[in-house]
Design a protein around this motif. Sequence first.
Motif, PDB file in Angstrom:
ATOM      1  N   LEU A 158       0.904  -1.075  -0.065  1.00 29.19           N
ATOM      2  CA  LEU A 158       0.221   0.156  -0.061  1.00 29.19           C
ATOM      3  C   LEU A 158       0.790   1.202  -0.205  1.00 29.19           C
ATOM      4  O   LEU A 158       0.468   2.297  -0.192  1.00 29.19           O
ATOM      5  N   ARG A 159       2.097   1.261   0.135  1.00 25.40           N
ATOM      6  CA  ARG A 159       3.052   2.318   0.260  1.00 25.40           C
ATOM      7  C   ARG A 159       3.132   3.163  -1.238  1.00 25.40           C
ATOM      8  O   ARG A 159       2.761   2.369  -2.204  1.00 25.40           O
ATOM      9  N   ARG A 160       3.309   4.515  -0.969  1.00 25.16           N
ATOM     10  CA  ARG A 160       3.218   5.350  -2.115  1.00 25.16           C
ATOM     11  C   ARG A 160       4.414   5.023  -3.245  1.00 25.16           C
ATOM     12  O   ARG A 160       4.198   5.138  -4.256  1.00 25.16           O
ATOM     13  N   GLY A 161       5.592   4.411  -2.783  1.00 21.62           N
ATOM     14  CA  GLY A 161       6.807   4.618  -3.449  1.00 21.62           C
ATOM     15  C   GLY A 161       6.654   3.569  -4.651  1.00 21.62           C
ATOM     16  O   GLY A 161       5.625   2.956  -4.992  1.00 21.62           O
ATOM     17  N   PRO A 162       7.810   3.348  -5.403  1.00 24.16           N
ATOM     18  CA  PRO A 162       7.709   2.504  -6.642  1.00 24.16           C
ATOM     19  C   PRO A 162       7.610   1.051  -6.406  1.00 24.16           C
ATOM     20  O   PRO A 162       6.935   0.421  -7.420  1.00 24.16           O
ATOM     21  N   LYS A 163       7.797   0.563  -5.203  1.00 25.32           N
ATOM     22  CA  LYS A 163       7.396  -0.840  -5.050  1.00 25.32           C
ATOM     23  C   LYS A 163       5.944  -1.046  -4.741  1.00 25.32           C
ATOM     24  O   LYS A 163       5.529  -2.208  -4.701  1.00 25.32           O
ATOM     25  N   GLY A 164       5.387  -0.093  -4.291  1.00 27.97           N
ATOM     26  CA  GLY A 164       3.871  -0.064  -3.765  1.00 27.97           C
ATOM     27  C   GLY A 164       2.871   0.467  -5.182  1.00 27.97           C
ATOM     28  O   GLY A 164       2.978   0.021  -6.188  1.00 27.97           O
ATOM     29  N   LEU A 165       2.426   1.652  -4.747  1.00 28.89           N
ATOM     30  CA  LEU A 165       1.222   2.107  -5.779  1.00 28.89           C
ATOM     31  C   LEU A 165       1.971   2.929  -6.723  1.00 28.89           C
ATOM     32  O   LEU A 165       1.315   3.315  -7.738  1.00 28.89           O
ATOM     33  N   ASP A 166       3.193   3.376  -6.424  1.00 26.24           N
ATOM     34  CA  ASP A 166       4.094   4.119  -7.618  1.00 26.24           C
ATOM     35  C   ASP A 166       3.532   5.525  -7.918  1.00 26.24           C
ATOM     36  O   ASP A 166       3.048   5.824  -9.372  1.00 26.24           O
ATOM     37  N   ILE A 167       2.854   6.177  -7.023  1.00 32.47           N
ATOM     38  CA  ILE A 167       2.451   7.661  -7.147  1.00 32.47           C
ATOM     39  C   ILE A 167       3.654   8.434  -7.146  1.00 32.47           C
ATOM     40  O   ILE A 167       3.874   8.662  -6.023  1.00 32.47           O
ATOM     41  N   PRO A 168       3.809   9.373  -8.172  1.00 28.98           N
ATOM     42  CA  PRO A 168       4.964  10.521  -8.094  1.00 28.98           C
ATOM     43  C   PRO A 168       4.457  11.616  -7.161  1.00 28.98           C
ATOM     44  O   PRO A 168       3.241  11.677  -6.879  1.00 28.98           O
ATOM     45  N   HIS A 169       5.447  12.464  -7.065  1.00 31.31           N
ATOM     46  CA  HIS A 169       5.071  13.766  -6.311  1.00 31.31           C
ATOM     47  C   HIS A 169       4.912  14.664  -7.185  1.00 31.31           C
ATOM     48  O   HIS A 169       5.223  14.820  -8.492  1.00 31.31           O
ATOM     49  N   LEU A 170       4.035  15.883  -6.639  1.00 30.30           N
ATOM     50  CA  LEU A 170       3.968  17.016  -7.305  1.00 30.30           C
ATOM     51  C   LEU A 170       4.772  17.982  -7.152  1.00 30.30           C
ATOM     52  O   LEU A 170       4.797  18.869  -6.154  1.00 30.30           O
ATOM     53  N   LYS A 171       5.785  18.008  -7.799  1.00 35.99           N
ATOM     54  CA  LYS A 171       6.990  18.804  -7.587  1.00 35.99           C
ATOM     55  C   LYS A 171       6.897  20.088  -7.598  1.00 35.99           C
ATOM     56  O   LYS A 171       7.471  20.939  -6.810  1.00 35.99           O
ATOM     57  N   ASP A 172       6.261  20.587  -8.732  1.00 32.60           N
ATOM     58  CA  ASP A 172       6.021  21.964  -8.918  1.00 32.60           C
ATOM     59  C   ASP A 172       4.316  22.462  -8.720  1.00 32.60           C
ATOM     60  O   ASP A 172       3.898  23.209  -9.319  1.00 32.60           O
ATOM     61  N   GLY A 173       3.927  21.645  -7.815  1.00 28.89           N
ATOM     62  CA  GLY A 173       2.324  21.886  -7.530  1.00 28.89           C
ATOM     63  C   GLY A 173       1.684  21.771  -9.102  1.00 28.89           C
ATOM     64  O   GLY A 173       1.790  20.943  -9.614  1.00 28.89           O
ATOM     65  N   PHE A 174       0.721  22.874  -9.491  1.00 24.81           N
ATOM     66  CA  PHE A 174       0.153  22.587 -10.661  1.00 24.81           C
ATOM     67  C   PHE A 174       0.744  23.434 -11.769  1.00 24.81           C
ATOM     68  O   PHE A 174       0.028  23.580 -12.580  1.00 24.81           O
ATOM     69  N   GLU A 175       1.704  23.512 -11.406  1.00 27.21           N
ATOM     70  CA  GLU A 175       2.527  24.478 -12.558  1.00 27.21           C
ATOM     71  C   GLU A 175       2.800  23.701 -13.935  1.00 27.21           C
ATOM     72  O   GLU A 175       3.232  24.114 -14.868  1.00 27.21           O
ATOM     73  N   ASN A 176       3.406  22.494 -13.362  1.00 30.14           N
ATOM     74  CA  ASN A 176       3.776  21.558 -14.393  1.00 30.14           C
ATOM     75  C   ASN A 176       2.592  20.484 -14.947  1.00 30.14           C
ATOM     76  O   ASN A 176       2.322  19.631 -14.206  1.00 30.14           O
ATOM     77  N   SER A 177       2.018  20.921 -16.209  1.00 28.70           N
ATOM     78  CA  SER A 177       0.625  19.941 -16.483  1.00 28.70           C
ATOM     79  C   SER A 177       1.085  18.517 -16.769  1.00 28.70           C
ATOM     80  O   SER A 177       0.262  17.554 -16.295  1.00 28.70           O
ATOM     81  N   SER A 178       2.326  18.222 -17.034  1.00 31.53           N
ATOM     82  CA  SER A 178       2.663  16.697 -17.301  1.00 31.53           C
ATOM     83  C   SER A 178       2.911  16.081 -15.991  1.00 31.53           C
ATOM     84  O   SER A 178       2.458  15.018 -15.990  1.00 31.53           O
ATOM     85  N   ASP A 179       3.244  16.541 -14.959  1.00 28.33           N
ATOM     86  CA  ASP A 179       3.278  16.161 -13.714  1.00 28.33           C
ATOM     87  C   ASP A 179       2.020  15.812 -13.147  1.00 28.33           C
ATOM     88  O   ASP A 179       1.856  14.836 -12.632  1.00 28.33           O
ATOM     89  N   VAL A 180       1.212  16.978 -13.338  1.00 31.13           N
ATOM     90  CA  VAL A 180      -0.189  16.801 -13.029  1.00 31.13           C
ATOM     91  C   VAL A 180      -0.778  15.403 -13.544  1.00 31.13           C
ATOM     92  O   VAL A 180      -1.515  14.562 -12.648  1.00 31.13           O
ATOM     93  N   GLN A 181      -0.756  15.398 -14.847  1.00 33.32           N
ATOM     94  CA  GLN A 181      -1.392  14.465 -15.584  1.00 33.32           C
ATOM     95  C   GLN A 181      -0.847  12.896 -15.167  1.00 33.32           C
ATOM     96  O   GLN A 181      -1.578  11.990 -14.889  1.00 33.32           O
TER      97      GLN A 181
END
Length: 233
Positions: A158-181
């Motif tokens: 259930l962890r967020r990291g690559p071994k688990g759910l693999d959900i990346p961080h919003l590094k620049d908030g909503f400024e980077n649309s590719s990160d948001v997607q």
Amino acid sequence: MLFNKPPSPTRPRRGAGHEPRPRPAGPRPNGPDTPLMEPAALDRALRHAAWRDPRVERKKFTEVYSAVRTLERTAAYVDQALERLAEVAEALRIGQTTEHDLMRGLQAARIEEVLDSLDRLSKIAADGKLNLLHGESESLYLDFGHEAFRYVLPPFDLRRGPKGLDIPHLKDGFENSSDVQAVSQAVRLAHVRVSQFAARLSHDAGMLVRMAKTYEADISVETEEGASHTPVD
């Protein structure tokens, strides 16, 4: 000579219909290659359980009951994870549709906070016992009957990291649309995976409850028979 006479080849020893069935080819039911126990596999397990020893019945009832409690405890944490993923999806929707920088920043912070809480959920799910929400923990398994039929439930990470759910961080908030997607897509996939695991927990808990009732009924019958044979003073 009468006692040494071999059985007639045309006459079955155990009666018609009692010959053992050959084991079907392929992986065993509910093994690593089969995610859920099918009804036919459950029937086989119940038939195997019919090869009874009262002491074994009591031991197996205790093991199955403990496994059901583990599944129920795990399901409660999985429900919390689904609620938090739903919160993240809503925060992503609000952050992408609002024009206010402050609101977007608050939603980005909320997303990171909720996603990081998944790691805490995966740790506290152990509760001093088997933890099925930490991918590095042991599997839950039970052996049934004299043919070593095994029920196996591997852990879900259930962890967020690559071994688990693999959900990346919003590094620049909503400024980077590719990160948001990327985060949005990962959250949707994580919700599907966690929902599938929740469905399996529900299915397997129901199956094990049926198994526990079988053992419990056998224990009750054995206890009643023992009481009926107790001499009365």
